[in-house]
Motif scaffolding. Structure first.
Motif, short mmCIF file in Angstrom:
data_model
loop_
_atom_site.label_atom_id
_atom_site.label_comp_id
_atom_site.label_asym_id
_atom_site.label_seq_id
_atom_site.Cartn_x
_atom_site.Cartn_y
_atom_site.Cartn_z
N GLU A 172 1.80 48.83 11.47
CA GLU A 172 1.03 48.02 10.70
C GLU A 172 0.21 47.21 11.28
OE1 GLU A 172 3.94 44.48 9.92
OE2 GLU A 172 4.51 46.15 8.95
N GLY A 189 3.92 42.70 3.67
CA GLY A 189 4.17 43.81 3.21
C GLY A 189 5.13 43.24 1.80
N ASP A 200 7.01 45.28 -1.47
CA ASP A 200 7.76 46.36 -1.96
C ASP A 200 8.65 45.86 -3.32
OD1 ASP A 200 8.40 48.99 -2.29
OD2 ASP A 200 9.95 48.87 -1.02
N ASP A 243 3.66 49.60 -0.78
CA ASP A 243 4.28 50.85 -0.67
C ASP A 243 3.88 51.72 -2.04
OD1 ASP A 243 6.13 53.01 -0.18
OD2 ASP A 243 7.68 52.24 -1.10
N ASP A 274 7.69 52.13 3.08
CA ASP A 274 8.78 51.48 3.57
C ASP A 274 9.69 51.80 4.64
OD1 ASP A 274 9.62 53.48 1.77
OD2 ASP A 274 10.75 52.43 0.53
N ILE A 331 6.95 46.15 5.00
CA ILE A 331 7.27 46.68 3.77
C ILE A 331 8.88 46.86 3.72
CG2 ILE A 331 7.09 48.61 2.16
CD1 ILE A 331 4.27 48.82 3.23
N SER A 365 11.40 45.50 1.01
CA SER A 365 12.47 46.10 0.55
C SER A 365 13.85 45.56 0.17
CB SER A 365 12.31 47.63 0.93
OG SER A 365 13.20 48.36 0.44
#
Length: 263
Positions: free
Chosen positions: A64, A78, A80, A175, A192, A198, A202
């Protein structure tokens, strides 16, 4: 170390770092006791697994960072979602900005983290991240606007919440497929499992939503919300047939087998 018993050697090996293991292994090379050879091999496998996990985590953070650097930035948010498919309960979207100098152990796609470990890792994210948020879209709103619009709504609110906390975001990682939520949006398929932030999003969303569904189980007993988390298990669908819909149910998801609400 021949004067040490096998249990004593085993204890040393169980906690040895890679450097300490190298020293111990050399000192034990002539020790032919079966228990010692087994203990050395167990320690070797433990350290190999730890090294592989450290490399996996480092790769997630590095991936990332590279995505951000390609776009001239460094601060990554991030995002998700959790709860896209259940028959009941809200959609939850997590948003996390990590400190890349502070690697959080155990980060992964929430489905790949053991249920007993999720809360611990999520708590570390909430404590150590630069910013985090969980945003919900309630069942009635999902019915009204549809899932795609609900996702855009929740993702947009998550971005706003992080920026309102004072973090200037350079890149927004999502994601899956493009949603065109933000001009900084970058989409990563299976993100993820590839991007640390991410994965963190999550996990915080999953843990928060699961806890919420457990609370709802007490309010609406008989539907199994504590165990099924609102997903369409056979027991859950039978409860809908017998008891009707609750205010937690997404009516547009339940038309095939639901009777009128009893609530």
């Amino acid at each position: 170390m021949i004067d040490l018993t096998v249990p004593e050697i085993r204890r040393k090996l169980q906690t040895a770092s890679a450097e300490e293991f190298a020293v111990l292994e050399r000192s034990l090379v002539a020790d032919t006791r079966k228990g010692v050879r087994q203990a050395v091999e167990v320690a070797r496998r433990r350290l190999e697994a730890e090294a592989a996990e450290a490399a996996r985590l480092a790769g997630m953070y590095a991936f990332e960072r590279e995505l951000a650097a390609e776009r001239g930035g460094s601060v990554v948010l991030g995002l998700d979602e959790v709860g896209r498919g259940p028959l009941a309960g809200p959609l939850a979207v997590g948003g996390v900005v990590l400190d890349h100098a502070d690697v959080i152990a155990g980060l992964n796609d929430s489905k790949q983290v053991a249920s007993d470990d999720r809360a611990t890792v999520a708590a570390a994210v909430r404590e150590r991240a630069r910013a985090w948020t969980v945003q919900y879209v309630e069942p009635a709103d999902i019915d009204r606007m549809g899932m795609t619009a609900a996702l855009r709504e929740a993702f947009g609110r998550a971005i706003a919440a992080v920026e309102e906390a004072g973090v200037a975001v350079d890149v927004v990682l999502l994601d899956g497929n493009p949603l065109h939520v933000d001009e900084r949006e970058v989409n990563v398929v299976k993100g993820d499992a590839k991007c640390a932030s991410i994965a963190a999003a999550s996990l915080v969303a999953k843990v928060a939503r699961d806890a919420l569904m457990e609370e709802y189980d007490a309010q609406y007993p008989g539907y199994g919300f504590a165990s099924n988390k609102g997903y369409g298990s056979e027991g859950h669908m039978e409860a809908i047939r017998q008891k009707g819909l609750t205010p937690l149910h997404r009516r547009s998801f339940c038309t095939a087998f639901a009777q009128e609400s009893l609530f």
